[in-house]
Design a protein around this motif. Structure first.
Motif, short mmCIF file in Angstrom:
data_model
loop_
_atom_site.label_atom_id
_atom_site.label_comp_id
_atom_site.label_asym_id
_atom_site.label_seq_id
_atom_site.Cartn_x
_atom_site.Cartn_y
_atom_site.Cartn_z
N ILE A 1 81.45 14.14 41.45
CA ILE A 1 82.51 14.01 42.59
C ILE A 1 83.09 15.36 42.52
N ALA A 2 83.56 15.82 41.47
CA ALA A 2 84.15 17.26 41.46
C ALA A 2 83.27 18.27 41.61
N GLY A 3 81.97 18.37 41.51
CA GLY A 3 81.43 19.36 41.82
C GLY A 3 80.44 19.66 40.65
N ASP A 4 79.35 20.65 41.08
CA ASP A 4 78.39 20.85 39.88
C ASP A 4 78.96 21.82 38.72
N ASP A 5 79.82 22.63 38.95
CA ASP A 5 80.50 23.13 37.91
C ASP A 5 81.41 22.48 36.81
N ALA A 6 82.03 21.69 37.65
CA ALA A 6 82.93 20.59 36.96
C ALA A 6 82.22 19.69 36.08
N LEU A 7 80.98 19.31 36.80
CA LEU A 7 80.14 18.43 36.23
C LEU A 7 79.72 18.67 34.73
N ALA A 8 79.19 19.99 34.86
CA ALA A 8 78.63 20.86 33.59
C ALA A 8 79.50 20.81 32.51
N ILE A 9 80.92 21.53 32.85
CA ILE A 9 81.93 21.49 31.90
C ILE A 9 82.34 19.87 31.20
N ALA A 10 82.39 18.93 32.49
CA ALA A 10 82.95 17.65 31.82
C ALA A 10 81.99 17.22 31.00
N THR A 11 80.53 17.19 31.00
CA THR A 11 79.70 16.77 30.31
C THR A 11 79.54 17.29 28.87
N VAL B 1 82.11 18.72 27.47
CA VAL B 1 83.28 18.23 26.75
C VAL B 1 83.15 16.86 26.31
N LYS B 2 82.53 15.87 26.98
CA LYS B 2 82.32 14.47 26.62
C LYS B 2 81.41 14.33 25.36
N VAL B 3 80.21 15.08 25.42
CA VAL B 3 79.32 15.17 24.47
C VAL B 3 79.78 15.65 23.36
N THR B 4 80.69 16.81 23.51
CA THR B 4 81.14 17.24 22.17
C THR B 4 82.05 16.34 21.32
N GLN B 5 83.02 15.35 22.27
CA GLN B 5 83.79 14.46 21.84
C GLN B 5 82.91 13.23 21.00
N ASN B 6 81.91 12.89 21.64
CA ASN B 6 80.89 12.10 21.08
C ASN B 6 80.30 12.66 19.80
#
Length: 182
Positions: A36-46, A48-53
């Motif tokens: 929803i936030a956009g492609d660049d936001a999606l890349a960073i969000a992913t 960050v989340k994978v790093t947390q995991n």
């Protein structure tokens, strides 16, 4: 709500993505909000989340050791050993590691189409098991118990959520301002 808030605050996509990835609990929800936030936001969000995991195992071991050696240790007790750390260690983390290793090995040893089909079935099963888990939780829910607990647990949860959102935003701003995803 985070993509809408990120837009309202005028956050750059990288900061929005870091905020989303650092704040939302499930990877699927992070992906949806990042999209929803956009492609660049999606890349960073992913990322960050994978790093947390990926770091959850390290954090679990560190917290287990900290509680065993510092928080719960009595002055008159002998120093806890490896057996005590193993007893306290949440064994489900090993299941996550094993599932990751098996899935990675499987996907690298079978033809691409077959591997994706198996992963699709596994994802469908995961969805059904999550649905059953939440239905089971719902069946155990008692409004009387909620009334008996009072408003304090709700207030604590709401306060913790607000603190989490604000701290994650501050970290996202500090770490990702001026960062370019491309």
């Amino acid at each position: 709500m985070l993509p809408a808030l990120a837009s309202a605050f005028g956050l750059p996509p990288e900061v929005a993505g870091a905020w989303i990835g650092g704040n939302i609990d499930t990877t699927a929800a992070v992906t949806a909000a990042g999209t929803i936030a956009g492609d660049d936001a999606l890349a960073i969000a992913t990322i960050v989340k994978v790093t947390q995991n990926a770091l959850i195992g390290v954090v679990v071991v560190a917290l287990t050791a900290w509680f065993a050696f510092r928080v719960e240790r009595r002055a008159d007790a002998e120093r806890p050993g490896a057996a005590e750390l193993w007893r306290r260690f949440p064994k489900f983390v090993l299941g996550f590691v094993a599932a990751s290793v098996i899935a990675t090995w499987w996907l690298t040893t079978v033809p691409a189409g077959r591997g994706k089909a198996v992963v699709g079935v596994a994802n469908d099963l995961r969805t059904w098991f999550l649905i059953l888990a939440f239905v089971s939780i719902g069946l155990e829910f008692r409004l009387a118990a909620l009334r008996a607990a009072g408003w304090r647990p709700v207030a604590v949860f709401a306060a913790a959520t607000v603190v989490n959102v604000v701290v994650a935003l501050a970290l996202a701003l500090a770490l990702f301002s001026g960062f370019t995803a491309g």
